[in-house]
Design a protein around this motif. Structure first.
Motif, PDB file in Angstrom:
ATOM      1  N   GLY A 201      -1.912  -0.663  -0.774  1.00  0.00           N
ATOM      2  CA  GLY A 201      -2.944  -0.340   0.212  1.00  0.00           C
ATOM      3  C   GLY A 201      -2.821   1.068   0.748  1.00  0.00           C
ATOM      4  O   GLY A 201      -3.748   1.575   1.369  1.00  0.00           O
ATOM      5  N   THR A 202      -1.658   1.713   0.494  1.00  0.00           N
ATOM      6  CA  THR A 202      -1.477   3.078   1.006  1.00  0.00           C
ATOM      7  C   THR A 202      -1.625   4.099  -0.133  1.00  0.00           C
ATOM      8  O   THR A 202      -1.334   3.798  -1.289  1.00  0.00           O
ATOM      9  N   PHE A 348      -9.383   5.851   4.216  1.00  0.00           N
ATOM     10  CA  PHE A 348      -8.186   5.006   4.334  1.00  0.00           C
ATOM     11  C   PHE A 348      -7.583   5.006   5.742  1.00  0.00           C
ATOM     12  O   PHE A 348      -6.745   4.161   6.046  1.00  0.00           O
ATOM     13  N   ASP A 350      -5.160   5.354   8.625  1.00  0.00           N
ATOM     14  CA  ASP A 350      -3.696   5.523   8.648  1.00  0.00           C
ATOM     15  C   ASP A 350      -3.014   4.924   7.410  1.00  0.00           C
ATOM     16  O   ASP A 350      -1.790   4.874   7.343  1.00  0.00           O
ATOM     17  N   ARG A 351      -3.817   4.485   6.436  1.00  0.00           N
ATOM     18  CA  ARG A 351      -3.212   4.078   5.161  1.00  0.00           C
ATOM     19  C   ARG A 351      -2.979   5.285   4.250  1.00  0.00           C
ATOM     20  O   ARG A 351      -2.509   5.140   3.137  1.00  0.00           O
ATOM     21  N   ARG A 353      -0.711   8.538   3.734  1.00  0.00           N
ATOM     22  CA  ARG A 353       0.590   9.025   4.182  1.00  0.00           C
ATOM     23  C   ARG A 353       0.982  10.258   3.373  1.00  0.00           C
ATOM     24  O   ARG A 353       0.421  10.502   2.315  1.00  0.00           O
ATOM     25  N   PRO A 385       2.992  -4.889   1.293  1.00  0.00           N
ATOM     26  CA  PRO A 385       3.113  -3.906   2.379  1.00  0.00           C
ATOM     27  C   PRO A 385       4.036  -4.349   3.518  1.00  0.00           C
ATOM     28  O   PRO A 385       4.784  -3.516   4.055  1.00  0.00           O
ATOM     29  N   ASP A 389       7.349  -2.239   4.379  1.00  0.00           N
ATOM     30  CA  ASP A 389       7.538  -1.556   5.661  1.00  0.00           C
ATOM     31  C   ASP A 389       8.814  -2.028   6.360  1.00  0.00           C
ATOM     32  O   ASP A 389       9.524  -1.220   6.965  1.00  0.00           O
ATOM     33  N   THR A 418      -6.688  -0.066  -4.255  1.00  0.00           N
ATOM     34  CA  THR A 418      -6.470   1.249  -3.642  1.00  0.00           C
ATOM     35  C   THR A 418      -6.543   2.358  -4.675  1.00  0.00           C
ATOM     36  O   THR A 418      -7.098   3.426  -4.404  1.00  0.00           O
TER      37      THR A 418
END
Ligand code: ZN
Ligand code: ZN
Length: 434
Positions: A201-202, A348, A350-351, A353, A385, A389, A418
């Motif tokens: 997702g990121t 996206f 804050d997805r 980075r 995710p 994390d 994604t």
């Protein structure tokens, strides 16, 4: 102010285009997950991506809205390009690599590979998509399919390029040598991505150097062989090699700026057959990784100087230095990356980075460099995710999750969304401004 308003208007147009194109994501998901499972179960080694290329061409020909696309195949053996001309505007090149690795899969997935292939030495080896190139093909085909289905939402030329043999480091160069520059339109920008350990997702993207330049070097050190009891009658290449290897280690510590990054690793040394014979010759092989062209040039010049000077110090004949393979630095163009980041941030949130520089290397940059086009290369996360994390918080992400090239590297099917979205969003940052 006028400029700011123009940028805001363009951003709004782009987001409208993204929304229009991505309306097809849901209904296409089953198709591209099936395609991914098929590609994963049928991996092929570098420069043997024949069935993969054939499947890509079949999929490209079947796509609604892309009936008039030009499909160029067999670029650099197995490479494929699809060119979709859709009115005036910029030309965007998307690139995906196609090859798999000689790895025996140990993921336990229902669609795990049991395929084998023929290694360069003629032996039969197990083959696995252990670097996620199956995900790259899938996401690029899916993004192209979505864009082809909604041509009213954008304008320009889209080139989807499928490249062989990234793992062998020579696929991009082989395509260029096979006339790539004359066979597809010149891109205004080139975009590529890699699925990597990270939260599904990121997306991770940063300007500047993100993959190291790599120089693999083989060196032959000549001596003068003889009896082990009479070293004074010989020139001992073993002692010469030992001195050379130690001295090479001083390049990074004594000649490279402490703020720069460089790695010089001698991974192979070979000499002699028996304890009481001084051999004629010794061989060493090393790899050099750098993130800055000046650092790279300085390190390579220092290697040559040290190798020749040590031979001279031993009174030995001139050594031979051969470059076995060479990969350029992968460095994201700042302006292109800023535009990608703006588009990613809008989609996206804050997805998105930052991407940390990888010590690994890539041959993608050879393609845009051949056209003189700027590029951006980003990554997207492969793993669950929540688990990722919490592993990051515990400082165990590196050991808890299999990395690329591991027999257990298994990106989630959900991670593909994604990769598809990222390609669509980045392409529309150029094409979505009719
Ligand atoms: Zn790889
Ligand atoms: Zn890879």
């Amino acid at each position: 102010m006028a400029q700011e308003q123009r940028t805001q208007r363009q951003m709004a147009q782009q987001q409208t285009a993204v929304a229009q194109v991505l309306t097809g994501l849901e209904s296409g998901r089953e198709w591209y997950q099936d395609l991914y499972r098929h590609l994963h179960a049928h991996p092929e080694l570098s420069m043997a991506e024949f069935a993969t290329a054939e499947r890509i061409v079949t999929e490209l020909r079947a796509m609604a809205g892309a009936e008039d696309a030009e499909i160029v195949s067999r670029i650099g053996n197995t490479g494929v390009a699809a060119i979709l001309r859709n009115g005036p505007g910029p030309c965007v090149l998307l690139r995906a690599d196609m090859d798999a690795l000689p790895v025996r899969e140990d993921t336990g997935l229902a669609y795990a590979s049991t395929a084998t292939g023929i290694a360069p030495d003629g032996s039969t080896v197990p083959v696995m998509h252990a670097c996620g190139h199956d995900a790259h093909i899938t996401c690029q085909l899916a993004a192209y399919r979505l864009l082809a289905a909604r041509r009213e939402a954008w304008s320009g030329t889209l080139v989807a390029l499928f490249q062989p043999a990234e793992e062998a480091f020579d696929g991009a160069q082989t395509m260029v040598d096979d006339g790539l520059v004359d066979r597809i339109p010149k891109p205004d920008v080139a975009l590529a991505q890699h699925v990597l350990p990270g939260a599904a997702g990121t997306v991770m993207v940063s300007p500047g150097a993100i993959m190291a330049a790599c120089d693999d070097i083989a060196i032959t050190l000549h001596g003068k062989g003889g009896h082990g009891s009479a070293p004074h009658e010989t020139i001992d290449p073993v002692v010469l090699t030992a001195a050379t290897v130690m001295r090479l280690q001083t390049i990074v510590s004594r000649e490279v700026d402490p703020n720069a990054v460089a790695v010089i690793t001698v991974g192979r040394m070979e000499a002699g057959t028996k304890n009481n014979i001084i051999p004629e010759v010794a061989e060493i092989e090393l790899t050099v990784r750098t993130y800055d062209e000046r650092v790279r040039e300085r390190a390579l010049a220092a290697i040559e100087r040290v190798v020749f000077a040590e031979a001279l110090a031993s009174g030995a004949p001139e050594p031979e230095i051969r470059v076995v393979s060479r990969l350029p630095l992968t460095a994201n163009d700042p302006e292109v990356t800023e535009r990608v980041q703006r588009a990613f941030a809008a989609h996206f949130g804050d997805r998105m980075r930052p991407m940390d520089p990888e010590a690994g290397s890539e041959d993608f940059g050879i393609i845009p460099d051949a056209f003189g086009a700027p590029y951006c290369y980003w990554s997207f996360g492969a793993h669950d995710p929540d688990r990722w994390d919490s592993a990051v918080r515990a400082g165990t992400a590196g050991s808890d999750f299999p990395d690329c090239h591991s027999p257990r590297f298994a990106p989630l099917l959900d991670a593909l969304d994604t990769g598809v979205e990222a390609m669509v969003v980045a392409a529309l940052a150029w094409l979505g401004r009719p």
